[in-house]
Design a protein around this motif. Structure first.
Motif, mmCIF file in Angstrom:
data_model
loop_
_atom_site.group_PDB
_atom_site.id
_atom_site.type_symbol
_atom_site.label_atom_id
_atom_site.label_comp_id
_atom_site.label_asym_id
_atom_site.label_seq_id
_atom_site.Cartn_x
_atom_site.Cartn_y
_atom_site.Cartn_z
ATOM 1 N N GLU A 48 12.189 -16.104 3.745
ATOM 2 C CA GLU A 48 11.408 -15.423 2.709
ATOM 3 C C GLU A 48 11.741 -13.940 2.611
ATOM 4 O O GLU A 48 12.043 -13.295 3.628
ATOM 5 C CB GLU A 48 9.908 -15.586 2.967
ATOM 6 N N GLY A 49 11.693 -13.428 1.390
ATOM 7 C CA GLY A 49 11.906 -12.007 1.177
ATOM 8 C C GLY A 49 10.701 -11.220 1.635
ATOM 9 O O GLY A 49 9.560 -11.631 1.408
ATOM 10 N N VAL A 50 10.950 -10.091 2.286
ATOM 11 C CA VAL A 50 9.887 -9.273 2.856
ATOM 12 C C VAL A 50 9.709 -7.976 2.076
ATOM 13 O O VAL A 50 8.603 -7.637 1.674
ATOM 14 C CB VAL A 50 10.193 -8.959 4.331
ATOM 15 N N ALA A 51 10.798 -7.248 1.889
ATOM 16 C CA ALA A 51 10.724 -5.955 1.207
ATOM 17 C C ALA A 51 12.098 -5.617 0.654
ATOM 18 O O ALA A 51 13.119 -6.007 1.233
ATOM 19 C CB ALA A 51 10.267 -4.855 2.166
ATOM 20 N N VAL A 52 12.114 -4.907 -0.452
ATOM 21 C CA VAL A 52 13.368 -4.516 -1.097
ATOM 22 C C VAL A 52 13.231 -3.113 -1.681
ATOM 23 O O VAL A 52 12.154 -2.724 -2.127
ATOM 24 C CB VAL A 52 13.766 -5.530 -2.192
ATOM 25 N N SER A 64 2.341 -10.735 1.794
ATOM 26 C CA SER A 64 1.949 -10.910 3.191
ATOM 27 C C SER A 64 2.152 -9.653 4.033
ATOM 28 O O SER A 64 1.590 -9.553 5.129
ATOM 29 C CB SER A 64 2.722 -12.072 3.817
ATOM 30 N N VAL A 65 2.941 -8.695 3.542
ATOM 31 C CA VAL A 65 3.211 -7.496 4.341
ATOM 32 C C VAL A 65 2.745 -6.212 3.685
ATOM 33 O O VAL A 65 2.860 -5.132 4.282
ATOM 34 C CB VAL A 65 4.711 -7.382 4.679
ATOM 35 N N LYS A 66 2.222 -6.300 2.466
ATOM 36 C CA LYS A 66 1.761 -5.098 1.767
ATOM 37 C C LYS A 66 0.715 -4.360 2.592
ATOM 38 O O LYS A 66 -0.191 -4.964 3.148
ATOM 39 C CB LYS A 66 1.172 -5.474 0.410
ATOM 40 N N GLY A 67 0.874 -3.047 2.671
ATOM 41 C CA GLY A 67 -0.063 -2.229 3.426
ATOM 42 C C GLY A 67 0.258 -2.127 4.902
ATOM 43 O O GLY A 67 -0.337 -1.301 5.611
ATOM 44 N N ARG A 68 1.189 -2.965 5.377
ATOM 45 C CA ARG A 68 1.555 -2.941 6.806
ATOM 46 C C ARG A 68 3.011 -2.545 7.018
ATOM 47 O O ARG A 68 3.333 -1.894 8.015
ATOM 48 C CB ARG A 68 1.316 -4.320 7.419
ATOM 49 N N PHE A 69 3.894 -2.949 6.112
ATOM 50 C CA PHE A 69 5.322 -2.669 6.232
ATOM 51 C C PHE A 69 5.731 -1.611 5.217
ATOM 52 O O PHE A 69 5.184 -1.564 4.108
ATOM 53 C CB PHE A 69 6.147 -3.928 5.979
#
Length: 129
Positions: A48-52, A64-69
């Motif tokens: 799965e894509g996490v951040a770009v 799933s990672v907004k606000g943490r990564f």
């Protein structure tokens, strides 16, 4: 293709932080996307894509990672970063740096791994509860 070299994985307890780095052999393309995908520890889940982040500084995150990564890049060092805070056990997996050169569909990049030109070798992240 270009070489992507990742460092920074490891093991932390839940709530902890890790910083991943990815050095690209070249980042002179005028238009590109660079980011992070992950293969979670559950083998039944797809990569799965996490951040770009794109060449203009546009950024997208998986919900799933907004606000943490936080994703960032240093053009002078040809390096991409992923700052991961408040890690959870479900974040455990192999994290891959990825790049698409000479084009970038920022709004779709996290869901279109077939467009990726180069992948890093992967770095393992383990979050214990």
């Amino acid at each position: 293709g270009l070489q992507l070299t990742e460092v920074g994985g490891g093991e932390v307890q839940a709530g902890g932080s890790l910083r991943l780095s990815c050095e690209a052999s070249d980042m002179t393309s005028t238009r590109y996307c660079m980011g992070w995908y992950r293969q979670l520890s559950d083998p039944e889940k797809p990569r799965e894509g996490v951040a770009v982040i794109d060449s203009d500084g546009g950024i997208r995150y998986a919900d799933s990672v907004k606000g943490r990564f936080t994703i960032s890049k240093d053009n002078d060092k040809n390096t991409l970063y992923l700052e991961m805070n408040n890690l959870k056990p479900e974040d455990s997996g192999i994290y891959y740096c990825a790049a698409e050169w000479d084009s970038c569909l920022l709004d779709w990049w996290l869901h279109l791994s077939t467009r990726i030109d180069d992948w890093g070798q992967g770095t393992e992240v383990t979050v214990s509860s």
